[in-house]
Design an enzyme around this catalytic site. Sequence first.
Site, mmCIF file in Angstrom:
data_model
loop_
_atom_site.group_PDB
_atom_site.id
_atom_site.type_symbol
_atom_site.label_atom_id
_atom_site.label_comp_id
_atom_site.label_asym_id
_atom_site.label_seq_id
_atom_site.Cartn_x
_atom_site.Cartn_y
_atom_site.Cartn_z
ATOM 1 N N GLU A 120 0.834 -1.206 0.000
ATOM 2 C CA GLU A 120 0.000 0.000 0.000
ATOM 3 C C GLU A 120 0.868 1.256 0.000
ATOM 4 O OE1 GLU A 120 -2.704 -1.016 -1.044
ATOM 5 O OE2 GLU A 120 -4.119 -0.286 0.445
ATOM 6 N N THR A 168 -5.754 7.193 -4.904
ATOM 7 C CA THR A 168 -5.685 7.317 -3.449
ATOM 8 C C THR A 168 -4.754 8.461 -3.063
ATOM 9 O OG1 THR A 168 -6.123 4.966 -3.217
ATOM 10 C CG2 THR A 168 -5.146 6.050 -1.321
HETATM 11 N N1 HSE Z 1 -7.931 4.945 4.439
HETATM 12 C C1 HSE Z 1 -7.438 5.066 3.113
HETATM 13 C C2 HSE Z 1 -7.870 6.407 2.560
HETATM 14 C C3 HSE Z 1 -8.007 3.960 2.285
HETATM 15 O O1 HSE Z 1 -9.036 6.751 2.726
HETATM 16 O O2 HSE Z 1 -7.058 7.113 1.989
HETATM 17 C C4 HSE Z 1 -7.678 4.020 0.834
HETATM 18 O O3 HSE Z 1 -8.366 2.994 0.187
#
Ligand code: HSE
Length: 291
Positions: A120, A168
């Site tokens: 990630e 993201t």
């Molecule tokens: N918690 C993370 C965000 C998850 O909201 O950026 C990304 O899928």
Amino acid sequence: MLTVRAPATSANLGSGFDVFGVALETPADVVRVERAAETTITITGAGSQYIPEDPKQNTVGAVAEALDAPATIRIDKGVRPASGLGSSAASAAAAAVALNALYDRGLSREELVPVAAEGEALVSGEAHADNVAPSLLGGFTIVTDDGVTQVDASVPLVACLPETAVSTRDARGVVPDRAPLSEVVHTVGNAATLAVGMTRDDPDLVGRGMDDGIVTPKRAELIDGYAEVHEAALEAGATGVTVSGAGPGVLAVCHRADRRAVASAMVDAFDDAGIESRAYQTEVGDGATLY
Ligand code: HSE
């Protein structure tokens, strides 16, 4: 050869930014691994053309490196990239389970959470674990600096994915650094309500606890048609609606009897905004399965 199916996930659930996540029954990624002298990756399926196959740039390559487990890795994407359903996390979780077994590393699912989160970090710039944790463990998960808490849950869900994409990295760029105390109090109360709702399999409590006035309003601005889809889902019976992960997917919680109507109301509302979408009528599901 080993095969692992790892589910899509929805992170945040509104009030639990970077903390809450749920595994979905569908869709899922399937990863196949074989031992090799060096890691190679091939990708087929949903949106595969947008994902780098170079192990140094791929979430799964980061997992192979973290486990010192070089392999021929085939990824069949069921979870569309940049949709808000934890696409990179599903591949990372599947690879972590598969390579852990292939090389007899003996790590538990909990111990694989930080390993999969390495992938990630490569994709979003931060090793947040709120997608990889539910993809590995299933159910509803709470990720904090001290570890992961998991509960099995049974709550009907609709995940509606517009054809548009939001990265993201970009979606993290609009998150405010600070929030007024009144908003923090509101969000903490809702997060607690949502967590209790998950332990009771209660879609009313879960839906009531999803509202957040800090992160979601900023993310919603990045999603064309969000306000209309949100309203349409509530009118069709959803008990709560929010941005799924970093978006642009939209997640609704509802009673089972309303799920079909909620799904079609969301697709129709995106359609009215000129955007094609696909709705998954799903449930909170299990974690990655090793075949
Ligand atoms: N918690 C993370 C965000 C998850 O909201 O950026 C990304 O899928």
